[in-house]
Design an enzyme around this catalytic site. Structure first.
Site, PDB file in Angstrom:
ATOM      1  N   GLU A 167       0.830  -1.212   0.000  1.00  0.00           N
ATOM      2  CA  GLU A 167       0.000   0.000   0.000  1.00  0.00           C
ATOM      3  C   GLU A 167       0.859   1.254   0.000  1.00  0.00           C
ATOM      4  O   GLU A 167       0.526   2.252  -0.633  1.00  0.00           O
ATOM      5  CB  GLU A 167      -0.921   0.003   1.234  1.00  0.00           C
ATOM      6  CG  GLU A 167      -1.966  -1.091   1.230  1.00  0.00           C
ATOM      7  CD  GLU A 167      -2.999  -0.916   0.129  1.00  0.00           C
ATOM      8  OE1 GLU A 167      -2.628  -1.036  -1.061  1.00  0.00           O
ATOM      9  OE2 GLU A 167      -4.165  -0.687   0.455  1.00  0.00           O
ATOM     10  N   THR A 214      -5.501   7.140  -5.168  1.00  0.00           N
ATOM     11  CA  THR A 214      -5.580   7.265  -3.709  1.00  0.00           C
ATOM     12  C   THR A 214      -4.677   8.399  -3.223  1.00  0.00           C
ATOM     13  O   THR A 214      -5.053   9.175  -2.346  1.00  0.00           O
ATOM     14  CB  THR A 214      -5.195   5.927  -3.035  1.00  0.00           C
ATOM     15  OG1 THR A 214      -6.143   4.947  -3.453  1.00  0.00           O
ATOM     16  CG2 THR A 214      -5.217   6.017  -1.521  1.00  0.00           C
TER      17      THR A 214
HETATM   18  N1  HSE Z   1      -8.327   4.623   3.962  1.00  0.00           N
HETATM   19  C1  HSE Z   1      -7.763   4.794   2.646  1.00  0.00           C
HETATM   20  C2  HSE Z   1      -8.217   6.132   2.116  1.00  0.00           C
HETATM   21  C3  HSE Z   1      -8.242   3.680   1.770  1.00  0.00           C
HETATM   22  O1  HSE Z   1      -9.393   6.425   2.227  1.00  0.00           O
HETATM   23  O2  HSE Z   1      -7.401   6.881   1.576  1.00  0.00           O
HETATM   24  C4  HSE Z   1      -7.749   3.752   0.369  1.00  0.00           C
HETATM   25  O3  HSE Z   1      -8.252   2.639  -0.343  1.00  0.00           O
END
Ligand code: HSE
Length: 299
Positions: free
Chosen positions: A128, A181
């Site tokens: 990630e 993201t």
């Molecule tokens: N919690 C993360 C965000 C998840 O909302 O940026 C990304 O998939």
């Protein structure tokens, strides 16, 4: 010896739980086929279904596996893998997380399970970090543990598995636009008003209580995000219309899936989840934006 692992899509945040709550879907999911190799290191033999780097240090599976290998005693261990992507990258349903999670779960099985699940979450978080610049765990934790999960703490990593009420279904619409993201995190405010924090932690706590009690109405009331959704929802076509109409059709509630652009809704039966899917089609069809809709139980 070769092994094939199914790595499910996940919905992170689940409205109120930014970076801490996530849930695993039954489908779609990526597949990781892996075997041990006499050549030390990692070799990615191929990636089906997406144009992604084969070089391990640039691939989420590769870096997650490197994190695992650093903690493994035998430094001469080698892996070969083929990745099949059924979750589109950038979709908001944990595409990178699924692959990273699948890779470390497969490797752990091939090695005779030396690592506990929480350690595997820690390794997969490195994937990630590569994919989004932030090592969040709210997709990789449910991808590895299944069901609903809570990240109580990041330092140290402390993951809590939550119960999944029996009749919960998820409908997800994935508009075919890309929201990175990293971009969706960049636009967030770094400060939160006390009145918003109070609402948000009330909702998170009530969501968890709702899951323990199988209290679907309480779960529905808790699916409210007053901190992140107001900022990110501007990136998603017809977001508010979608939410209102899905709730009118019987959904308990929902919100942005992860960092978007997917939007998820929870329902208490497959029938309602499919009605909600139809409503999503009706809202999106006139917009001229391509989209996909998935209906899945939580698993
Ligand atoms: N919690 C993360 C965000 C998840 O909302 O940026 C990304 O998939």
């Amino acid at each position: 010896k070769s092994i094939k692992v199914f790595a499910p899509a996940t919905v992170a945040n689940v409205a109120c739980g930014f970076d801490v709550i996530g849930l695993a879907l039954d489908n779609p999911g990526d597949e990781i086929e892996m075997s041990l190799s006499d050549t030390p290191g990692i070799k990615i033999l191929g990636i089906n279904g997406a144009d992604l780097p084969l070089e391990p240090s640039k691939n989420v599976c590769g870096v997650a596996l490197q994190a695992l290998m650093q903690k493994y005693e035998d430094k001469n261990v080698g892996f070969e893998m083929t990745i099949t992507k059924n979750i589109q990258p950038g979709s908001g349903i944990g595409s990178s997380a699924a692959s990273a999670a699948g890779a470390v779960v497969a490797a752990n099985i091939l090695l005779g399970e030396p690592f506990a699940k929480e350690k595997l979450v820690r390794f997969a978080m490195e994937g990630e970090r590569l994919a989004s610049g932030s090592a969040h765990a709210d997709n990789v934790a449910p991808a590895i543990l299944g069901g609903f999960t809570l990240v109580r703490s990041y330092t140290p990593v402390d993951i809590v598995a939550l119960p999944t009420p029996p009749n919960l279904w998820v409908t997800v619409i994935h508009p075919q636009i890309e929201v990175k993201t990293s971009d969706a995190r960049e636009i967030l405010k770094q400060k939160v008003l006390m009145k918003d924090a109070i609402k948000q932690w009330g909702n998170v706590a009530a969501l968890v209580a709702g899951l323990y009690r199988n209290d679907y109405a309480l779960i529905g009331r808790s699916l409210e995000d007053v901190i992140v959704e107001p900022v990110r929802s501007i990136l998603i076509p017809a977001f508010h219309d979608l939410k209102i109409k899905c709730k009118e059709a019987g959904a308990l509630g929902g919100g942005i899936s992860g960092s978007g652009p997917s939007v998820f809704m929870l329902s208490t039966s497959e029938e309602t989840a499919r009605i909600v899917a139809n409503v999503m089609h009706e809202v999106y069809a006139p917009l001229g934006v391509d989209f996909k809709v998935h209906v899945s139980p939580i698993n």
